[in-house]
Design a protein around this motif. Structure first.
Motif, PDB file in Angstrom:
ATOM      1  N   PHE A  48      44.248  52.960  20.783  1.00 16.29           N
ATOM      2  CA  PHE A  48      43.857  53.013  21.927  1.00 16.29           C
ATOM      3  C   PHE A  48      45.210  53.249  22.911  1.00 16.29           C
ATOM      4  N   THR A  49      44.956  53.629  24.082  1.00 18.53           N
ATOM      5  CA  THR A  49      45.904  53.691  24.933  1.00 18.53           C
ATOM      6  C   THR A  49      45.530  52.541  26.063  1.00 18.53           C
ATOM      7  N   GLU A  50      46.393  51.769  26.338  1.00 18.56           N
ATOM      8  CA  GLU A  50      45.977  50.834  27.549  1.00 18.56           C
ATOM      9  C   GLU A  50      46.636  51.240  28.835  1.00 18.56           C
ATOM     10  N   GLU A  51      45.673  51.146  29.662  1.00 24.96           N
ATOM     11  CA  GLU A  51      45.808  51.686  30.942  1.00 24.96           C
ATOM     12  C   GLU A  51      45.918  50.826  32.234  1.00 24.96           C
ATOM     13  N   GLU A  52      46.573  51.209  33.194  1.00 23.90           N
ATOM     14  CA  GLU A  52      46.543  50.592  34.410  1.00 23.90           C
ATOM     15  C   GLU A  52      46.076  51.142  35.650  1.00 23.90           C
ATOM     16  N   LEU A  53      45.369  50.586  36.426  1.00 16.50           N
ATOM     17  CA  LEU A  53      45.097  51.496  37.813  1.00 16.50           C
ATOM     18  C   LEU A  53      46.172  51.448  38.648  1.00 16.50           C
ATOM     19  N   GLU A  54      46.908  52.499  39.193  1.00 16.40           N
ATOM     20  CA  GLU A  54      47.910  52.430  39.843  1.00 16.40           C
ATOM     21  C   GLU A  54      47.798  53.126  41.091  1.00 16.40           C
ATOM     22  N   ALA A  55      46.931  54.065  41.064  1.00 13.74           N
ATOM     23  CA  ALA A  55      46.823  55.111  42.693  1.00 13.74           C
ATOM     24  C   ALA A  55      46.179  53.965  43.658  1.00 13.74           C
ATOM     25  N   ALA A  56      46.652  53.970  44.967  1.00  8.30           N
ATOM     26  CA  ALA A  56      46.053  53.093  45.841  1.00  8.30           C
ATOM     27  C   ALA A  56      44.377  53.238  45.947  1.00  8.30           C
ATOM     28  N   GLU A  57      43.965  54.626  46.124  1.00  7.01           N
ATOM     29  CA  GLU A  57      42.456  54.553  46.224  1.00  7.01           C
ATOM     30  C   GLU A  57      41.589  54.203  45.002  1.00  7.01           C
ATOM     31  N   HIS A  58      42.231  54.125  43.597  1.00  6.03           N
ATOM     32  CA  HIS A  58      41.509  53.214  42.742  1.00  6.03           C
ATOM     33  C   HIS A  58      41.683  51.760  42.935  1.00  6.03           C
ATOM     34  N   LEU A  59      42.707  51.663  43.321  1.00 12.91           N
ATOM     35  CA  LEU A  59      42.858  49.774  43.474  1.00 12.91           C
ATOM     36  C   LEU A  59      42.072  49.356  44.522  1.00 12.91           C
ATOM     37  N   THR A  60      41.906  50.330  45.480  1.00 10.04           N
ATOM     38  CA  THR A  60      40.807  50.045  46.662  1.00 10.04           C
ATOM     39  C   THR A  60      39.396  50.184  46.162  1.00 10.04           C
ATOM     40  N   GLU A  61      39.022  51.131  45.544  1.00  8.97           N
ATOM     41  CA  GLU A  61      37.575  51.016  44.844  1.00  8.97           C
ATOM     42  C   GLU A  61      37.518  49.880  43.897  1.00  8.97           C
ATOM     43  N   TYR A  62      38.281  49.522  42.990  1.00  7.48           N
ATOM     44  CA  TYR A  62      38.352  48.447  42.317  1.00  7.48           C
ATOM     45  C   TYR A  62      37.885  47.008  43.097  1.00  7.48           C
ATOM     46  N   ARG A  63      38.774  46.935  43.989  1.00  9.06           N
ATOM     47  CA  ARG A  63      38.584  45.787  44.723  1.00  9.06           C
ATOM     48  C   ARG A  63      37.340  45.877  45.464  1.00  9.06           C
ATOM     49  N   ASP A  64      36.937  46.920  45.981  1.00 12.39           N
ATOM     50  CA  ASP A  64      35.586  47.063  46.697  1.00 12.39           C
ATOM     51  C   ASP A  64      34.308  46.871  45.475  1.00 12.39           C
ATOM     52  N   LEU A  65      34.417  47.086  44.686  1.00 14.32           N
ATOM     53  CA  LEU A  65      33.363  47.024  43.718  1.00 14.32           C
ATOM     54  C   LEU A  65      33.379  45.612  43.374  1.00 14.32           C
ATOM     55  N   ARG A  66      34.384  44.726  43.078  1.00 12.10           N
ATOM     56  CA  ARG A  66      34.142  43.522  42.755  1.00 12.10           C
ATOM     57  C   ARG A  66      33.715  42.712  43.924  1.00 12.10           C
ATOM     58  N   LEU A  67      34.187  43.181  45.231  1.00 16.63           N
ATOM     59  CA  LEU A  67      33.660  42.367  46.398  1.00 16.63           C
ATOM     60  C   LEU A  67      32.190  42.611  46.638  1.00 16.63           C
ATOM     61  N   ARG A  68      31.762  43.747  46.182  1.00 13.12           N
ATOM     62  CA  ARG A  68      30.400  44.269  46.496  1.00 13.12           C
ATOM     63  C   ARG A  68      29.587  43.532  45.450  1.00 13.12           C
ATOM     64  N   TRP A  69      30.022  43.194  44.252  1.00 11.91           N
ATOM     65  CA  TRP A  69      29.321  42.472  43.042  1.00 11.91           C
ATOM     66  C   TRP A  69      29.291  40.992  43.605  1.00 11.91           C
ATOM     67  N   GLY A  70      30.199  40.703  44.389  1.00 17.31           N
ATOM     68  CA  GLY A  70      30.502  39.159  44.538  1.00 17.31           C
ATOM     69  C   GLY A  70      31.246  38.462  43.227  1.00 17.31           C
ATOM     70  N   SER A  71      32.064  39.395  42.829  1.00 19.51           N
ATOM     71  CA  SER A  71      32.678  38.710  41.320  1.00 19.51           C
ATOM     72  C   SER A  71      33.194  37.474  41.812  1.00 19.51           C
ATOM     73  N   GLU A  72      33.378  36.376  41.043  1.00 18.87           N
ATOM     74  CA  GLU A  72      34.173  35.245  41.076  1.00 18.87           C
ATOM     75  C   GLU A  72      35.437  35.511  40.560  1.00 18.87           C
ATOM     76  N   PRO A  73      36.500  34.843  41.008  1.00 16.83           N
ATOM     77  CA  PRO A  73      37.743  35.200  40.309  1.00 16.83           C
ATOM     78  C   PRO A  73      37.946  35.224  38.841  1.00 16.83           C
ATOM     79  N   GLY A  74      38.463  36.114  38.422  1.00 20.28           N
ATOM     80  CA  GLY A  74      38.606  36.571  36.958  1.00 20.28           C
ATOM     81  C   GLY A  74      37.519  36.941  36.484  1.00 20.28           C
ATOM     82  N   ARG A  75      36.500  37.377  36.999  1.00 17.51           N
ATOM     83  CA  ARG A  75      35.157  37.852  36.524  1.00 17.51           C
ATOM     84  C   ARG A  75      34.852  39.278  37.011  1.00 17.51           C
ATOM     85  N   ASP A  76      34.691  40.224  36.080  1.00 18.59           N
ATOM     86  CA  ASP A  76      34.120  41.481  36.262  1.00 18.59           C
ATOM     87  C   ASP A  76      35.420  42.485  36.447  1.00 18.59           C
TER      88      ASP A  76
END
Length: 198
Positions: free
Chosen positions: A70-98
């Motif tokens: 596999f290729t290990e990937e990282e989110l780097e684009a600002a819009e991707h990092l924002t979307e990632y943060r927003d998903l976790r906030l919307r889900w109510g993810s605890e630190p380290g979860r999801d």
């Protein structure tokens, strides 16, 4: 009017680029299918750094990292990092979860990759909100049978190992009853083909 039976989509595993979240990889290891997936998806699999981090502390990590498949990937684009943060906030993810699941959904959407997840919320967001080509574990196992990678017996035994180990987030049982082997065999028939993706 008869109720429509819900089912996931079954995409051809021989085509396209794929993303796996950590819970899917854990289920594959438990089911005895991880080596098959490593071989068949080699060069087409993408794992987010967050997924690898989640796996590194457990039994599945060494098996996932054991070969260069596999290729290990990282989110780097600002819009991707924002979307990632927003998903976790919307889900109510605890630190380290999801983390792995959210990052995987974002990258799958950005690149139009197919994705395999076990979590119902992630599946729902991916399918209903993002329109991703997304599968649950049960659909991936069926797809591997239809592709000729597994026999019905091998697939049945793998699913039973997952269930016996408490892996219960496999997805909707499209043939009705998880214990109905005859209906499972019928559903796995290769002449049923695959759903379209993109």
């Amino acid at each position: 009017m008869a109720a429509k039976r819900l089912r996931g989509d079954v995409y051809d595993p021989r085509e396209g680029e794929w993303i796996f979240d950590s819970s899917a990889l854990i289920s594959l290891r438990i089911g005895g299918l991880l080596a098959l997936v490593r071989g068949r998806f080699a060069g087409r699999a993408h794992l987010l750094a967050e997924v690898c981090e989640e796996l590194d502390g457990g039994e599945t990590g060494p098996e996932v990292r054991g070969t260069d498949w596999f290729t290990e990937e990282e989110l780097e684009a600002a819009e991707h990092l924002t979307e990632y943060r927003d998903l976790r906030l919307r889900w109510g993810s605890e630190p380290g979860r999801d983390k792995g699941e959210a990052a995987s959904l974002v990258l799958a959407g950005a690149r139009n990759h197919r994705i395999v997840v076990d979590d119902s919320l992630g599946y729902s967001v991916g399918r209903n909100e993002k329109g991703l080509c997304i599968m649950r574990m049960i659909d991936l196992v069926v797809a591997m049978v239809r592709a000729g990678w597994l026999s019905n017996q091998e697939a049945w035994e793998a699913l039973r190992r997952m269930v016996d180990a408490g892996r219960t987030r496999l997805g909707v049982i499209p043939w009705g009853d998880l214990d109905d082997r005859r209906a499972f065999d019928q559903y796995c028939r290769r002449d049923h083909g695959f759903d379209r993706c993109f």
